[in-house]
Design an enzyme around this catalytic site. Structure first.
Site, PDB file in Angstrom:
ATOM      1  N   LYS A  13       0.827  -1.213   0.000  1.00  0.00           N
ATOM      2  CA  LYS A  13       0.000   0.000   0.000  1.00  0.00           C
ATOM      3  C   LYS A  13       0.864   1.268   0.000  1.00  0.00           C
ATOM      4  CE  LYS A  13      -2.236  -0.906   3.857  1.00  0.00           C
ATOM      5  NZ  LYS A  13      -1.637  -2.184   4.289  1.00  0.00           N
ATOM      6  N   ARG A  88      -9.366   0.929   8.758  1.00  0.00           N
ATOM      7  CA  ARG A  88      -8.947  -0.450   9.016  1.00  0.00           C
ATOM      8  C   ARG A  88     -10.027  -1.234   9.741  1.00  0.00           C
ATOM      9  NH1 ARG A  88      -3.039   0.462   9.015  1.00  0.00           N
ATOM     10  NH2 ARG A  88      -1.910  -1.478   9.150  1.00  0.00           N
ATOM     11  N   ARG A 123      11.416  -5.901   4.690  1.00  0.00           N
ATOM     12  CA  ARG A 123      11.082  -4.467   4.591  1.00  0.00           C
ATOM     13  C   ARG A 123      12.017  -3.610   5.440  1.00  0.00           C
ATOM     14  NH1 ARG A 123       5.039  -2.319   5.227  1.00  0.00           N
ATOM     15  NH2 ARG A 123       5.145  -2.957   7.416  1.00  0.00           N
ATOM     16  N   ARG A 156      11.187  -2.008  11.098  1.00  0.00           N
ATOM     17  CA  ARG A 156      10.115  -1.629  12.016  1.00  0.00           C
ATOM     18  C   ARG A 156       9.978  -2.675  13.113  1.00  0.00           C
ATOM     19  NH1 ARG A 156       4.883  -0.046   8.520  1.00  0.00           N
ATOM     20  NH2 ARG A 156       3.900  -1.095  10.274  1.00  0.00           N
ATOM     21  N   ARG A 167      -0.517  -9.437  13.283  1.00  0.00           N
ATOM     22  CA  ARG A 167      -1.054  -8.376  12.416  1.00  0.00           C
ATOM     23  C   ARG A 167      -1.902  -8.966  11.292  1.00  0.00           C
ATOM     24  NH1 ARG A 167       4.034  -5.533  10.649  1.00  0.00           N
ATOM     25  NH2 ARG A 167       2.714  -4.002   9.641  1.00  0.00           N
TER      26      ARG A 167
HETATM   27  P1  AMP Z   1       0.920   0.534   9.124  1.00  0.00           P
HETATM   28  O1  AMP Z   1       2.122   1.380   9.007  1.00  0.00           O
HETATM   29  O2  AMP Z   1      -0.222   1.023   8.295  1.00  0.00           O
HETATM   30  O3  AMP Z   1       1.206  -0.933   8.936  1.00  0.00           O
HETATM   31  O4  AMP Z   1       0.420   0.683  10.637  1.00  0.00           O
HETATM   32  C1  AMP Z   1       1.234   0.265  11.724  1.00  0.00           C
HETATM   33  C2  AMP Z   1       0.411   0.143  13.000  1.00  0.00           C
HETATM   34  O5  AMP Z   1      -0.187   1.407  13.323  1.00  0.00           O
HETATM   35  C3  AMP Z   1      -0.770  -0.812  12.918  1.00  0.00           C
HETATM   36  O6  AMP Z   1      -0.405  -2.165  13.140  1.00  0.00           O
HETATM   37  C4  AMP Z   1      -1.660  -0.264  14.040  1.00  0.00           C
HETATM   38  O7  AMP Z   1      -1.172  -0.603  15.316  1.00  0.00           O
HETATM   39  C5  AMP Z   1      -1.486   1.240  13.850  1.00  0.00           C
HETATM   40  N1  AMP Z   1      -2.469   1.778  12.866  1.00  0.00           N
HETATM   41  C6  AMP Z   1      -2.215   2.360  11.669  1.00  0.00           C
HETATM   42  N2  AMP Z   1      -3.354   2.723  11.041  1.00  0.00           N
HETATM   43  C7  AMP Z   1      -4.359   2.354  11.877  1.00  0.00           C
HETATM   44  C8  AMP Z   1      -5.763   2.423  11.805  1.00  0.00           C
HETATM   45  N3  AMP Z   1      -6.390   2.953  10.734  1.00  0.00           N
HETATM   46  N4  AMP Z   1      -6.487   1.934  12.846  1.00  0.00           N
HETATM   47  C9  AMP Z   1      -5.889   1.399  13.930  1.00  0.00           C
HETATM   48  N5  AMP Z   1      -4.565   1.286  14.071  1.00  0.00           N
HETATM   49  C10 AMP Z   1      -3.789   1.753  13.054  1.00  0.00           C
END
Ligand code: AMP
Length: 210
Positions: A13, A88, A123, A156, A167
């Protein structure tokens, strides 16, 4: 254009958001990046989010909805944006509707769970500008350094193998129902994630027109 990129963590994404962002000249808004920036700054919000994030869980809806409301109210989002990692959950999608945001397209990037495992373990992200790389599929020009800003590339914390499985489970349970939510609105398009970034980009850009 107001777009949403759906897909499992590591489906690409963020990478596709960067491509569309350049092509259409609209900002990419990643809630994950916004939360990580808050964490780095040591804000109250960042501290609140940390334990959820580190364990692979979602940050509570009300926190993320607050973040996105503030971000979308900024001037650069006036003519459109690409949402990467939001919504999400169904309540988050409903909150977006309640804000009066009219989404034009939702692109779901599909990648099998076993491939997600491989992708996330390779990553790397820039600790400075959050650009995303992969040691095999999207290497930086100089190893360990961001090709855009020269910042250090790091792994990360939530890309560690034990957290990846959590996840993926959260994705299937809480985020996948959004496919149905947007399919019913007639704005969902599905893209099969390809091994080569450029191939996925071609399919993604075509799906914006379809
Ligand atoms: P990402 O970078 O999009 O993979 O997000 C990393 C982490 O941030 C996720 O595993 C969640 O803990 C938190 N996070 C990001 N976006 C959301 C969202 N829309 N709703 C809830 N938690 C989020």
């Amino acid at each position: 254009m107001k777009l949403i990129l759906l897909g499992a963590p590591g489906a690409g994404k963020g990478t596709q958001a960067e491509v569309i962002c350049e092509k259409l000249n609209i900002p990419a808004v990643s809630t994950g990046n916004l939360i990580r920036a808050a964490l780095k700054e040591g804000t109250e919000l960042g501290l609140k989010a940390k334990s959820y994030m580190d364990s692979g869980n979602l940050v509570p809806d009300e926190v993320v909805i607050g973040i996105i409301k503030e971000r979308l109210a900024q001037e650069d989002c006036r003519d459109g944006f690409i949402l990467d990692g939001f919504p999400r959950t169904v309540p988050q999608a409903e909150a977006l509707d309640a804000m009066g945001v009219e989404i034009d397209r939702v692109i779901d990037i599909e990648v099998k769970d076993e491939d997600i495992m491989k992708r996330l373990s390779g990553r790397r992200i820039c600790e400075n500008c959050a650009a995303s790389y992969h040691v095999l599929y999207k290497p930086s020009e100089v190893e360990g350094k961001c090709s855009k800003c020269g910042g250090n590339l790091i792994i990360r914390k939530d890309d560690e193998p034990a957290t990846i499985a959590a996840r993926l489970e959260v994705y299937h349970e809480q985020t996948e129902p959004l496919k149905d939510y947007y399919s019913k609105k007639g704005i969902l398009r599905i893209v099969e994630g390809q091994e080569e970034v450029a191939d996925t980009s071609k399919l993604t850009l075509a799906a914006l027109e379809a």
